[in-house]
Design a protein around this motif. Structure first.
Motif, PDB file in Angstrom:
ATOM      1  N   THR A  49      -3.652   3.915   4.459  1.00 61.85           N
ATOM      2  CA  THR A  49      -3.072   5.247   4.582  1.00 61.85           C
ATOM      3  C   THR A  49      -3.682   6.148   3.530  1.00 61.85           C
ATOM      4  O   THR A  49      -3.725   5.804   2.337  1.00 61.85           O
ATOM      5  N   LEU A  50      -4.179   7.332   3.950  1.00 63.13           N
ATOM      6  CA  LEU A  50      -4.831   8.280   3.050  1.00 63.13           C
ATOM      7  C   LEU A  50      -4.070   9.598   3.085  1.00 63.13           C
ATOM      8  O   LEU A  50      -3.548  10.002   4.131  1.00 63.13           O
ATOM      9  N   ILE A  66      -3.262   5.741  -0.470  1.00 64.07           N
ATOM     10  CA  ILE A  66      -1.933   5.600  -1.093  1.00 64.07           C
ATOM     11  C   ILE A  66      -1.312   4.228  -0.798  1.00 64.07           C
ATOM     12  O   ILE A  66      -0.435   3.782  -1.532  1.00 64.07           O
ATOM     13  N   ASN A  67      -1.762   3.549   0.258  1.00 70.30           N
ATOM     14  CA  ASN A  67      -1.273   2.186   0.488  1.00 70.30           C
ATOM     15  C   ASN A  67      -2.213   1.422   1.412  1.00 70.30           C
ATOM     16  O   ASN A  67      -3.012   2.022   2.146  1.00 70.30           O
ATOM     17  N   VAL A  79      -5.970   1.021  -3.811  1.00 71.90           N
ATOM     18  CA  VAL A  79      -4.991   2.099  -3.935  1.00 71.90           C
ATOM     19  C   VAL A  79      -5.434   3.043  -5.054  1.00 71.90           C
ATOM     20  O   VAL A  79      -5.803   2.617  -6.148  1.00 71.90           O
ATOM     21  N   GLY A  80      -5.377   4.347  -4.762  1.00 74.15           N
ATOM     22  CA  GLY A  80      -5.762   5.363  -5.737  1.00 74.15           C
ATOM     23  C   GLY A  80      -7.214   5.811  -5.605  1.00 74.15           C
ATOM     24  O   GLY A  80      -7.622   6.785  -6.245  1.00 74.15           O
ATOM     25  N   SER A 101       0.106  -3.309  -0.431  1.00 72.93           N
ATOM     26  CA  SER A 101       0.104  -2.773  -1.801  1.00 72.93           C
ATOM     27  C   SER A 101       0.121  -1.263  -1.718  1.00 72.93           C
ATOM     28  O   SER A 101      -0.224  -0.679  -0.681  1.00 72.93           O
ATOM     29  N   GLY A 102       0.580  -0.595  -2.822  1.00 68.00           N
ATOM     30  CA  GLY A 102       0.554   0.852  -2.872  1.00 68.00           C
ATOM     31  C   GLY A 102       1.914   1.487  -2.768  1.00 68.00           C
ATOM     32  O   GLY A 102       2.952   0.862  -3.043  1.00 68.00           O
ATOM     33  N   PHE A 103       1.905   2.759  -2.343  1.00 72.58           N
ATOM     34  CA  PHE A 103       3.094   3.605  -2.324  1.00 72.58           C
ATOM     35  C   PHE A 103       3.413   3.981  -0.879  1.00 72.58           C
ATOM     36  O   PHE A 103       2.523   4.366  -0.111  1.00 72.58           O
TER      37      PHE A 103
END
Length: 488
Positions: free
Chosen positions: A87-88, A70-71, A56-57, A143-145
């Motif tokens: 997901t980008l 992002i996730n 992530v990131g 994991s992620g947003f």
């Protein structure tokens, strides 16, 4: 972009871009947190680890656009089937998705497109996609947003495939989402995100392309085959097939030396040069060595051939073996001017025994004697040989040929010569047989052998490509319950 976890107070600020989220998973305590900073029933989510290559990131550039991960969600089907979804998001807020399963990657975009469904396929934008499989799955790790709530319940994927493209319909409860995707090489992913290691391939991906474009390859080969046919046609029609060289070589002329033949010219495409050798061998042998010299390049092609023929009687039956003719080919001779370098020998040698015989001053013949006392007279003009068993007959023949006067003095002189003539130990009554070898060269019709081999290999490659692609596609649909291939 800061998001404080209300449970462990960790500041989750992995993202370099801002966007509105519904939930996030704390990078420290792994709890699912709402956007207001409130834990969702303190639900801990398993961290994605196995075969996860993007974190992530992480930033990467795909097809000229900057994206951030992002996730990450790992989906599970059954007890042991997993795949990873990333997901980008770009700076403009647009999302794309990367799905990886068994080392095979799919690039996906979400869309609202018209989908017409039939029994085994759907039609989207005028293109048919065959139904591959319907797969129920759940979230195994994440994991992620997340811009929407993370669905932990049962989600159903219905996938349709057309070559290297696919359409995916995702249903969660009464909600539907549609995606269009296509194969993306893992080398592109590696380059875009600077990754050193990638998951290994296993099996064949759902939209994995064949190793090369069969249709394009066959088109290229068809054009190549046409050009080869036109070239072969030109080569055949641009020349005539004919005897280009013929010469009789006396063995005595090549005794202990080489002879340079007359020149000859070949016009047209490259073709085999057929050489025929003839020598009047009879219970004997001859050997001929040829060097074909290109007078422009001085390149030489060497060949040697034995000519032998033997016969006899054994147990009341006649037998024979060998031949007085021998043939061989010099392959792929191009046009140009050539000559032969000839060397030859025969059984008993090639030296002319008459060169050391008795030759009258005004005569055009020579006389020798063998060990049996028989005399032989050879005419220099027609090379004919006459045999004389008594000296008187020979003397009369010499007088008639030379015009010598039949005087006692002349007769005594001739008697002295004939009596003291040293015998030739090697010469027999058949000694003048097999005096020469005839060399004949014919430029054969342009060979279709190489042409045929090339066309056959191209046709074989075409058939093999179709078979290989069918096997490949059959393997691709192996896990589908709706495979169009009966072998599955």
């Amino acid at each position: 972009m800061d998001h404080i976890c209300p449970i462990c107070k960790t500041n989750n600020n992995q993202m370099a871009i801002d966007f509105v989220i519904e939930e996030f998973i704390c990078s420290h305590c792994k709890n699912l947190i709402s956007s207001e900073g409130i834990s969702v029933k303190k639900k801990k989510v398993k961290e994605p680890v196995e075969n996860v290559v993007l974190e992530v990131g992480r930033k990467g550039i795909l097809y000229g656009t900057e994206y951030w991960v992002i996730n990450i969600v790992i989906k599970k089907y059954g007890s042991d089937t997993f795949w990873r979804e990333y997901t980008l998001k770009d700076r403009a807020g647009n999302n794309i998705y990367l799905s990886e399963s068994d080392g095979h990657w799919v690039f996906l975009r979400q869309g609202n497109f018209k989908l017409t469904e039939y029994q085994y396929y759907v039609e989207v934008d005028g293109k048919n996609y065959r139904w591959y499989e319907t797969t129920p799955c759940t979230v195994h790790a994440a994991s992620g947003f997340f811009e929407d709530k993370l669905p932990f319940g049962l989600t159903t994927y219905k996938e349709y495939v057309n070559g290297t493209e696919m359409v995916s319909c995702e249903q969660y409860g009464n909600e539907f989402q549609f995606f269009k995707g296509n194969h993306i090489s893992k080398s592109v992913i590696k380059k875009a995100f600077g990754i050193t290691g990638m998951p290994f391939y296993a099996g064949i991906g759902i939209v994995q392309p064949f190793y090369y474009n069969v249709k394009q390859c066959i088109n290229i080969m068809a054009i190549t085959a046409l050009l080869i046919c036109l070239l072969q046609l030109y080569t055949v029609t641009s020349r005539t097939n004919q005897t280009v060289f013929e010469q009789t070589i006396a063995f005595e002329d090549v005794n202990d030396k080489e002879l340079v033949s007359k020149s000859f010219t070949l016009s047209g495409g490259s073709a085999p040069l057929k050489v025929n050798l003839f020598s009047d061998v009879d219970n004997s042998w001859a050997n001929v060595g040829l060097g074909l010299v290109n007078e422009k390049t001085n390149e030489v092609i060497y060949a040697t051939k034995d000519i032998e023929r033997y016969s006899g009687f054994e147990d009341g039956e006649s037998w024979s073996e060998g031949s007085q003719n021998e043939n061989f080919n010099m392959c792929g001779i191009p046009q140009g001017t050539y000559h032969f370098i000839v060397s030859a020998e025969k059984e008993g040698g090639g030296k002319n025994p008459f060169q050391s015989g008795y030759r009258p001053e005004n005569g055009d013949f020579s006389v020798i004697q063998n060990t049996t006392g028989t005399f032989f007279l050879k005419n220099d003009k027609d090379k004919s040989v006459e045999t004389f068993t008594d000296k008187e007959s020979l003397k009369n023949e010499i007088i008639s040929r030379t015009g010598l006067q039949n005087t006692v003095k002349e007769m005594n002189k001739m008697d002295s010569i004939l009596v003291n003539m040293p015998p030739n130990y090697d010469y027999t009554a058949n000694g003048e047989k097999n005096l020469s070898v005839n060399i004949k060269a014919t430029w054969l019709p342009v060979s279709f052998w190489n042409f045929g081999i090339v066309i056959f290999i191209m046709a074989l490659f075409t058939v093999a490509s179709y078979i290989a692609k069918r096997i490949f596609e059959g393997s691709k649909w192996y896990n589908s319950s709706n495979s169009p291939y009966s072998t599955n």
